[in-house]
Design an enzyme around this catalytic site. Structure first.
Site, PDB file in Angstrom:
ATOM      1  N   ASN A   9       0.864  -1.184   0.000  1.00 38.78           N
ATOM      2  CA  ASN A   9       0.000   0.000   0.000  1.00 38.78           C
ATOM      3  C   ASN A   9       0.901   1.234   0.000  1.00 38.78           C
ATOM      4  O   ASN A   9       1.458   1.597   1.026  1.00 38.78           O
ATOM      5  CB  ASN A   9      -0.891  -0.035   1.260  1.00 38.78           C
ATOM      6  CG  ASN A   9      -1.695   1.233   1.429  1.00 38.78           C
ATOM      7  OD1 ASN A   9      -1.819   2.038   0.509  1.00 38.78           O
ATOM      8  ND2 ASN A   9      -2.266   1.416   2.629  1.00 38.78           N
ATOM      9  N   TRP A  10       1.010   1.858  -1.167  1.00 35.66           N
ATOM     10  CA  TRP A  10       1.936   2.983  -1.286  1.00 35.66           C
ATOM     11  C   TRP A  10       1.395   4.272  -0.675  1.00 35.66           C
ATOM     12  O   TRP A  10       2.124   5.255  -0.566  1.00 35.66           O
ATOM     13  CB  TRP A  10       2.271   3.239  -2.762  1.00 35.66           C
ATOM     14  CG  TRP A  10       3.211   2.239  -3.352  1.00 35.66           C
ATOM     15  CD1 TRP A  10       3.751   1.138  -2.737  1.00 35.66           C
ATOM     16  CD2 TRP A  10       3.749   2.260  -4.682  1.00 35.66           C
ATOM     17  NE1 TRP A  10       4.581   0.471  -3.605  1.00 35.66           N
ATOM     18  CE2 TRP A  10       4.598   1.140  -4.814  1.00 35.66           C
ATOM     19  CE3 TRP A  10       3.581   3.105  -5.780  1.00 35.66           C
ATOM     20  CZ2 TRP A  10       5.280   0.853  -6.000  1.00 35.66           C
ATOM     21  CZ3 TRP A  10       4.261   2.831  -6.963  1.00 35.66           C
ATOM     22  CH2 TRP A  10       5.103   1.717  -7.057  1.00 35.66           C
ATOM     23  N   LYS A  11       0.096   4.283  -0.364  1.00 34.67           N
ATOM     24  CA  LYS A  11      -0.534   5.513   0.164  1.00 34.67           C
ATOM     25  C   LYS A  11      -0.264   6.669  -0.818  1.00 34.67           C
ATOM     26  O   LYS A  11      -0.168   6.419  -2.017  1.00 34.67           O
ATOM     27  CB  LYS A  11      -0.044   5.804   1.584  1.00 34.67           C
ATOM     28  CG  LYS A  11      -0.141   4.556   2.470  1.00 34.67           C
ATOM     29  CD  LYS A  11       0.025   4.828   3.917  1.00 34.67           C
ATOM     30  CE  LYS A  11      -0.084   3.498   4.669  1.00 34.67           C
ATOM     31  NZ  LYS A  11      -0.099   3.671   6.106  1.00 34.67           N
ATOM     32  N   HIS A  93      -9.414   1.532   4.883  1.00 38.17           N
ATOM     33  CA  HIS A  93      -8.152   1.715   5.598  1.00 38.17           C
ATOM     34  C   HIS A  93      -8.387   2.711   6.737  1.00 38.17           C
ATOM     35  O   HIS A  93      -9.175   3.645   6.596  1.00 38.17           O
ATOM     36  CB  HIS A  93      -7.079   2.238   4.635  1.00 38.17           C
ATOM     37  CG  HIS A  93      -5.724   2.247   5.245  1.00 38.17           C
ATOM     38  ND1 HIS A  93      -5.316   3.248   6.102  1.00 38.17           N
ATOM     39  CD2 HIS A  93      -4.692   1.372   5.160  1.00 38.17           C
ATOM     40  CE1 HIS A  93      -4.083   2.974   6.508  1.00 38.17           C
ATOM     41  NE2 HIS A  93      -3.689   1.843   5.955  1.00 38.17           N
ATOM     42  N   GLU A  95      -6.829   5.162   7.713  1.00 41.44           N
ATOM     43  CA  GLU A  95      -6.651   6.569   7.328  1.00 41.44           C
ATOM     44  C   GLU A  95      -7.891   7.095   6.618  1.00 41.44           C
ATOM     45  O   GLU A  95      -8.262   8.261   6.755  1.00 41.44           O
ATOM     46  CB  GLU A  95      -5.384   6.717   6.456  1.00 41.44           C
ATOM     47  CG  GLU A  95      -4.116   6.576   7.296  1.00 41.44           C
ATOM     48  CD  GLU A  95      -2.934   5.952   6.578  1.00 41.44           C
ATOM     49  OE1 GLU A  95      -2.897   5.949   5.338  1.00 41.44           O
ATOM     50  OE2 GLU A  95      -2.022   5.462   7.283  1.00 41.44           O
ATOM     51  N   GLU A 163      -5.569  -4.514  10.711  1.00 47.30           N
ATOM     52  CA  GLU A 163      -4.524  -3.503  10.869  1.00 47.30           C
ATOM     53  C   GLU A 163      -4.761  -2.710  12.154  1.00 47.30           C
ATOM     54  O   GLU A 163      -5.529  -1.743  12.150  1.00 47.30           O
ATOM     55  CB  GLU A 163      -4.543  -2.538   9.682  1.00 47.30           C
ATOM     56  CG  GLU A 163      -4.247  -3.182   8.355  1.00 47.30           C
ATOM     57  CD  GLU A 163      -3.613  -2.184   7.387  1.00 47.30           C
ATOM     58  OE1 GLU A 163      -2.547  -2.486   6.863  1.00 47.30           O
ATOM     59  OE2 GLU A 163      -4.168  -1.104   7.187  1.00 47.30           O
ATOM     60  N   GLY A 169       2.438   2.501  10.557  1.00 46.79           N
ATOM     61  CA  GLY A 169       3.416   3.564  10.347  1.00 46.79           C
ATOM     62  C   GLY A 169       4.177   3.961  11.606  1.00 46.79           C
ATOM     63  O   GLY A 169       4.876   4.963  11.621  1.00 46.79           O
ATOM     64  N   SER A 208       3.273  -1.970  10.288  1.00 43.19           N
ATOM     65  CA  SER A 208       4.725  -2.092  10.459  1.00 43.19           C
ATOM     66  C   SER A 208       5.260  -3.493  10.181  1.00 43.19           C
ATOM     67  O   SER A 208       6.198  -3.937  10.828  1.00 43.19           O
ATOM     68  CB  SER A 208       5.144  -1.615  11.857  1.00 43.19           C
ATOM     69  OG  SER A 208       4.782  -0.245  12.022  1.00 43.19           O
ATOM     70  N   GLY A 230       5.066   1.206   4.661  1.00 42.76           N
ATOM     71  CA  GLY A 230       6.451   1.684   4.570  1.00 42.76           C
ATOM     72  C   GLY A 230       7.403   0.725   3.871  1.00 42.76           C
ATOM     73  O   GLY A 230       8.168   1.135   2.976  1.00 42.76           O
TER      74      GLY A 230
END
Ligand code: PGA
Length: 251
Positions: A9-11, A93, A95, A163, A169, A208, A230
């Protein structure tokens, strides 16, 4: 036998050029025993699709509007994603839930629409640190799961990602035992909904996950892959994660 799924997941990271550099470094990626997915931002889906064709890796997106088209300024529809070769879609997600206010009701529409358009949802659930400390992790993830899946009668093509928000993160990973406990709980909910057929649904761990902890997490009975932020941004570490999963799946 379900294949381990490793999804990056590159966000909101990587321009077109950066996407090309990543894919040129990553490919060829020969990991036939597992499934690898890259989820770049919308703007890089076209170029990623071109590179990923016949690579053995799949393309995913990070969000989607449930409608086919219409007056929804700034949104992207499932038809548009299909056209770009997208097969997976990350939904819910944390976020999206916290920064953009996505509710379980809104996610229900997105999950349903994704399935109707043959896009495989990666539905994310997870508790905050405060919720974990209050001892309501299971209550929270059950509500999120049930809320998004309500009304789906037959067992759908679906991936779940557990998650824990406090691990995203932060460099703070859930221990394999903590993650396994949550995964086993999610598995039992899926079994209650759709019986043992639901064992085919993969439950990914996210938060993470990296090259150092992936093996211990992926060895857990109910962890069927990873949703990786990440550590998916560098071609070398993403490749190493794919290699770890490939090795485990051959044991
Ligand atoms: P992280 O992100 O691996 O950087 O913690 C995971 C995610 O948010 O999906």
């Amino acid at each position: 036998m379900k294949k381990i799924l490793i999804a990056g997941n590159w966000k909101m990271n990587k321009t077109l050029r950066e996407t090309e550099i990543f894919l040129e470094a990553l490919l060829p990626a020969d990991f036939p025993s597992i499934e690898g997915v890259i989820c770049p931002p919308f703007t890089a889906l076209g170029i990623a699709n071109k590179h990923l064709r016949n690579s053995g890796l799949s393309l995913g997106a990070q969000n989607m509007d449930p409608h086919d088209f219409g007056a929804f300024t700034g949104e992207v529809s499932p038809l548009m994603l299909q056209e770009l070769g997208v097969r997976y879609i990350i939904l819910g997600h944390s976020e999206r839930r916290t920064i953009f206010g996505e509710s379980d009701e809104c996610l229900r529409l997105k999950v349903k629409s994704a399935i109707e358009h043959r896009l495989m949802p990666i539905l994310c659930v997870g508790e905050t640190l405060e919720e974990r400390e209050r001892g309501i992790t299971e209550k929270v993830i059950q509500k999120q799961l049930a809320g998004a899946l309500q009304g789906l009668e037959v067992f759908p093509p679906l991936v779940i990602a557990y998650e824990p928000v406090w691990a995203i993160g932060t460099g703070k990973t859930a221990t394999p035992a903590e993650a396994q406990q949550a995964h086993a709980f999610l598995r039992s909910i899926l079994q209650n909904l759709w019986g043992t057929a639901s064992d085919a649904i993969r439950i990914l761990y996210g938060g993470s996950m990296n090259t150092r902890n992936a093996e211990d997490l992926l060895c857990q009975k109910d962890i069927d892959g990873g949703l990786i932020g990440g550590a998916s941004l560098k071609a070398e570490s993403f490749r190493e994660l794919l290699a770890i999963a490939q090795q485990l799946s051959q044991r």
